[in-house]
Structure formats: C-alpha cells, structure tokens
Design an enzyme around this catalytic site. Structure first.
Site, PDB file in Angstrom:
ATOM      1  NE  ARG A 257     -28.294 -20.847   0.024  1.00 25.77           N
ATOM      2  CZ  ARG A 257     -27.589 -21.747  -0.712  1.00 25.77           C
ATOM      3  NH1 ARG A 257     -27.433 -22.807  -0.529  1.00 25.77           N
ATOM      4  NH2 ARG A 257     -26.966 -21.098  -1.891  1.00 25.77           N
ATOM      5  CG  HIS A 258     -31.688 -18.240  -1.426  1.00 24.75           C
ATOM      6  ND1 HIS A 258     -31.515 -19.332  -2.370  1.00 24.75           N
ATOM      7  CD2 HIS A 258     -30.963 -17.665  -1.079  1.00 24.75           C
ATOM      8  CE1 HIS A 258     -30.197 -18.957  -2.605  1.00 24.75           C
ATOM      9  NE2 HIS A 258     -29.690 -18.056  -1.871  1.00 24.75           N
ATOM     10  CG  HIS A 442     -28.612 -14.387   1.047  1.00 25.00           C
ATOM     11  ND1 HIS A 442     -28.943 -14.374  -0.265  1.00 25.00           N
ATOM     12  CD2 HIS A 442     -29.341 -13.122   1.454  1.00 25.00           C
ATOM     13  CE1 HIS A 442     -29.455 -13.291  -0.543  1.00 25.00           C
ATOM     14  NE2 HIS A 442     -29.683 -12.532   0.450  1.00 25.00           N
TER      15      HIS A 442
END
Length: 515
Positions: A257-258, A442
C-alpha cells in the site's frame, strides 16, 4: 486439563515434585516419532513404548493430585501426538511436508513438566492482542498498551458500532470499547500463564534423561552448557533443504500500500488550507509537501488525487532502505496511476538506490475499487508526460494492460475482482525473469492481487472491506513462485512492519499563554 481451587494450587506443586522424583530417570533421551500427514493435519505420532511412559506419568500425577490437593485430574489416555500444522490450506500441504521432513525425529530432547493456568471466566471468549497503545477518548472506552490481551465475548458484539469491539483487559480486568483495527486475533494458547512461586524458582520439573550418564560419542550431537542441543549434521540438512527450496523460487511479487497521504492527516479539505487568495500553494504545516508537482490542468484536481505527506515520503524511503539492507533485488516496479502511489514507488526506489536503474510502469488497472472513490468519478490523474517532466522516473514506453479510459466509476465488486485478477496475471506474464516485482497500490491491492496468484477465491465483499480497513500505510504482503510446481505461495515479507504513533497539531497559545 482440570480445575483447581486457588487455595489448593500450592499442593499441586508438591504433587508434581513427588511424581517427578519417582520418574526421574524414566524418560528416554530421544523419542520414537512417526510422521503422519493428511489434508488437514501434519505431525508426529509417538511410539507406544514411549507414549506409555507419558501416560504412566499422567496417571501418577492424577493420583497424587487427588491425594494431596483433593483435585480431580483426568489424564489424557488417547493416542499422543506432536502437531506441526493443523487446518491449513490444501495447496500448502506439499510445502509443509517438505519442511516436516527436515525435522530429525531422532534428535535428543529434554523433558520438562510444568503447570499452566488460565481464567475460567473467559474460556469461551475470543482473545485479541493489542497492536498499538490506545488512550480512551470517552468514558466507556478501554485503555490498552501494545501487547495487551483483550477477551471478547462473540455473543455481545451485535449491538457494537462497526469498527469497535467490547472486551475485558487481561492486564487490568477493566471492560470497555476498543477500536478493532488496533487489535489482532491470537491463539488460545497465548492466554495460558506459566506458574511461578513467590521467591522460589519457576515451578517446573526438569527430568534427567539416560543419555546424561554416558560419555558422548563421536556420532552423538553436541550438548551445549545451556542445555540446547546442536547437531551439525541436522543443521546442515535443514540449511541445504531450505537452500534447495529457495533455489527453485524464480520470482517474487511484493504488493504494498502507498505511504501516508496528505488528506489522511488533514482531511478532504486539505487543499483549501494550502492555497493563498490568488490560488498559489503554500506549506501550511510541516507535514504538507514542500511543493506540488506541476500539472497543466487545474490544481484543484489534487483534491481527489492527493500527494503523500512528508511523513509518507519518509515512510517510503525508510522501507526502500530496509529492502536495500536485506539485499532485496527489485527487477520491475508497477504503480497505480494515483499520485500517492507513484510518489511511494519513487521514494522506495531512492531508498533502494535503484532510482537511476529501474523505471516505474504506471498501470491504470492497479487503481483501487472505484466504488470507494469519494468523488464518484475517476480522478483526473497526471499524465505520464507530466509525471516524467516532474522528475518522476517513469517508463514512458510502457503501455498499460488496462487503459485508463476503461476504469468504470462505482464498479461492482465482481468487476473489481475480475479486473484485479486479469491485471496481475498480465503483469506476471510480462515479467518472466528472476527477481521481485514490486507493485505499489492501495489497501485493497494486498488481497485482490495475491489471492488470484495463490488460487484462492475472492473474499466476500463485506469481509473484504473489513480486512482493507486494517491495512496501514506501507502495509505489504509477499508471494514467491515455485516454478517446478507451477504455483505461488505466501511467505513473510522481506522487511519488518513500520509502526508509529499519531502527532496532533499543536498551538502554543492554548494552555501555555492563554487560559
């Protein structure tokens, strides 16, 4: 398993010592074990001769506990076994069997008898462990520290607000509400407490095996002074087996995930906080990025395509440096078109010192489930040209598997699952060489891109949402390919997790100067 009144527990210590003295030299230096495997169980069954020693010991303790403490202990007389794995996925069976065969059942062992107990009030409760400290915001909430156990009654959760559980702290005995994403489910065995007597050594009985009375031969394992056993031949066989296993792994997929996005800290109106009257950007807080990348259309598009915060940039670079320390070889990098993902990939590569060698492939098909997009439309992302002009290391020759124009606003869960499965398979096909494929996406990406590789069906949409809500910034999972078996398996990520606390905004006037 048995029950005992608190005031009689110390009499059990005497029972344990008496029985231990009688069985002092009865336990063998090694135990007869035969490996048994099925689709749901993997473990060793104990040979009858050695199992009978354990059963005789249990019967003797049962008699002494009744005589000394008036405690009724029903000894286990079923077939004794040593469980290695239980209720695993069928596709994991072969790998688990390979690992089990590395265990030398003829290894010498030490025998210890000890007493454990638990609070009977919580026998049928679920047990959670706190991942982070939580300070109550309301009077009905529970104060927890990282590592605390919380007992949760499943029958009392129906009226609790989504995202919360009500439970009792093992440490304090207090009861209250706890945010669910601050906890994880733990094994029942973690809640058992090993007995210790006040001002006395730990309550356990260590048996002396027959091997202690003979001189060690050249072929016997080396016994260390601390009681640990080290057999060089066994160690080499395990190392060789694991090396052989690693040699068959051709590729890995690291899905991440970012980092922390700016609106995660400052809310959806973050952009309004940073614009002057004439529409120019300025840094209203040190956690805002120092600048925003230049884009040809309106700056307002950043509202639905937010950048990383400064902490998010730091997080990403830190993970990259950790991957470098572990000598992780990243051969390909794919990113969702969201700016926060591209920035995460860029700073990861900088931490890895690969930003001049590996370029980022922007793949629109990696974007999150569009139903969750707040604007109900597909965000107006920066173009590949704009990103390259803003000094992001973009592979401008790459053409996505899933065109940006194909993203459907408010897509169904089935459409999202189908898109994710198609895209990950196309990425795997396009990256045949050895090394790690890094995918920056994400929270939804971790499950939706790994489960198709593992051959697992998609989660139910409601379960999926619950899982995704608990995935933090830079949360990651890792799959490795076993090419000879034409399958993928989930293993531990190459680096540790990144955990940190919140830091609220501070105004020095409040409470310092003004009342």
């Amino acid at each position: 398993f048995f029950q005992c009144e608190d005031q009689k527990v110390e009499l059990l210590y005497d029972a344990l010592k008496r029985v231990g003295d009688n069985f002092l030299h009865c336990f063998p230096p090694s135990i007869s074990l035969s490996l048994h495997s099925s689709t749901s169980y993997l473990g060793f069954f104990i040979g009858d001769s050695h199992a009978n020693i354990l059963k005789d010991f249990a019967l003797a303790f049962s008699s002494e506990a009744l005589a000394l403490a008036d405690c009724h202990v029903k000894p286990c007389l079923k077939q004794l076994h040593l469980t290695l794995a239980h209720k695993f996925y069928p596709h994991h069976q072969k790998t688990l069997e390979q690992l089990a065969k590395c265990v030398n059942p003829g290894e010498t062992c030490q025998w210890v008898a000890a007493l454990y107990s638990r609070d009977m009030r919580f026998v049928h409760y679920q047990t959670l462990r706190a991942l982070f400290q939580y300070k109550p915001q309301n009077i009905d909430e529970l104060m927890i520290n990282a590592g605390d156990f919380i007992y949760v009654d499943p029958t009392q959760q129906s009226d609790v607000s989504e995202g919360w559980v009500v439970g009792t702290s093992h440490r304090t005995g207090c009861r209250g509400f706890v945010p669910e994403n601050y906890t994880e489910r733990v094994n029942e065995s973690d809640t058992w407490v090993k007995h210790r007597q006040v001002e006395v050594s730990q309550v356990e009985y260590v048996f002396v095996t027959a091997s202690r009375f003979f001189t060690q031969t050249e072929n016997e394992p080396n016994v260390k002074l601390n009681g640990e056993v080290n057999d060089p031949n066994t160690s080499r066989s395990v190392t060789n087996a694991l090396s052989l296993q690693n040699a068959t792994l051709r590729r890995g997929v690291l899905v991440m995930r970012h980092g922390e996005r700016v609106d995660q800290v400052f809310g959806k109106s973050w952009l309004q906080q940073c614009l002057t009257a004439d529409g120019k950007y300025y840094r209203a807080d040190l956690n805002f990025p120092s600048t925003l990348p230049r884009r040809k259309d309106s700056m307002n598009h950043f509202e639905y395509d937010p950048p990383l915060s400064c902490c998010g940039i730091f997080q990403s670079r830190l993970i990259g440096e950790a991957l470098l320390d572990q000598e992780v070889t990243v051969s390909y990098v794919y990113s969702s078109p969201a700016l926060r993902c591209i920035q995460t990939a860029q700073h990861l590569l900088q931490g890895l010192k690969l930003d001049q060698k590996v370029k980022i492939r922007v793949e629109p098909g990696l974007f999150e489930w569009t139903k969750w997009e707040a604007s109900r439309v597909i965000p107006n992302f920066m173009t590949v040209t704009e990103l390259a002009e803003a000094s992001y290391k973009i592979d401008t020759s790459y053409r996505g598997n899933f065109p940006l124009s194909s993203l459907v606003p408010s897509e169904s869960y089935e459409e999202y699952v189908s898109r994710s499965s198609t895209v990950i398979k196309q990425i795997i096909t396009a990256c045949p060489s050895k090394g790690i494929i890094l995918i920056v996406g994400h929270g939804s990406s971790l499950a939706s891109f790994t489960r198709p590789l593992l051959g697992l069906p998609a989660r139910d949409s409601s379960d999926f949402a619950q899982v995704v809500r608990k995935i933090p910034s830079l949360g990651m999972c890792f799959c490795e390919e076993i090419k000879e078996e034409n399958k993928w398996q989930m293993v531990n990520p190459p680096v540790k997790t990144l955990t940190h606390g919140a830091n609220a905004a501070f105004n020095w006037r409040n409470g310092i100067v003004e009342d």
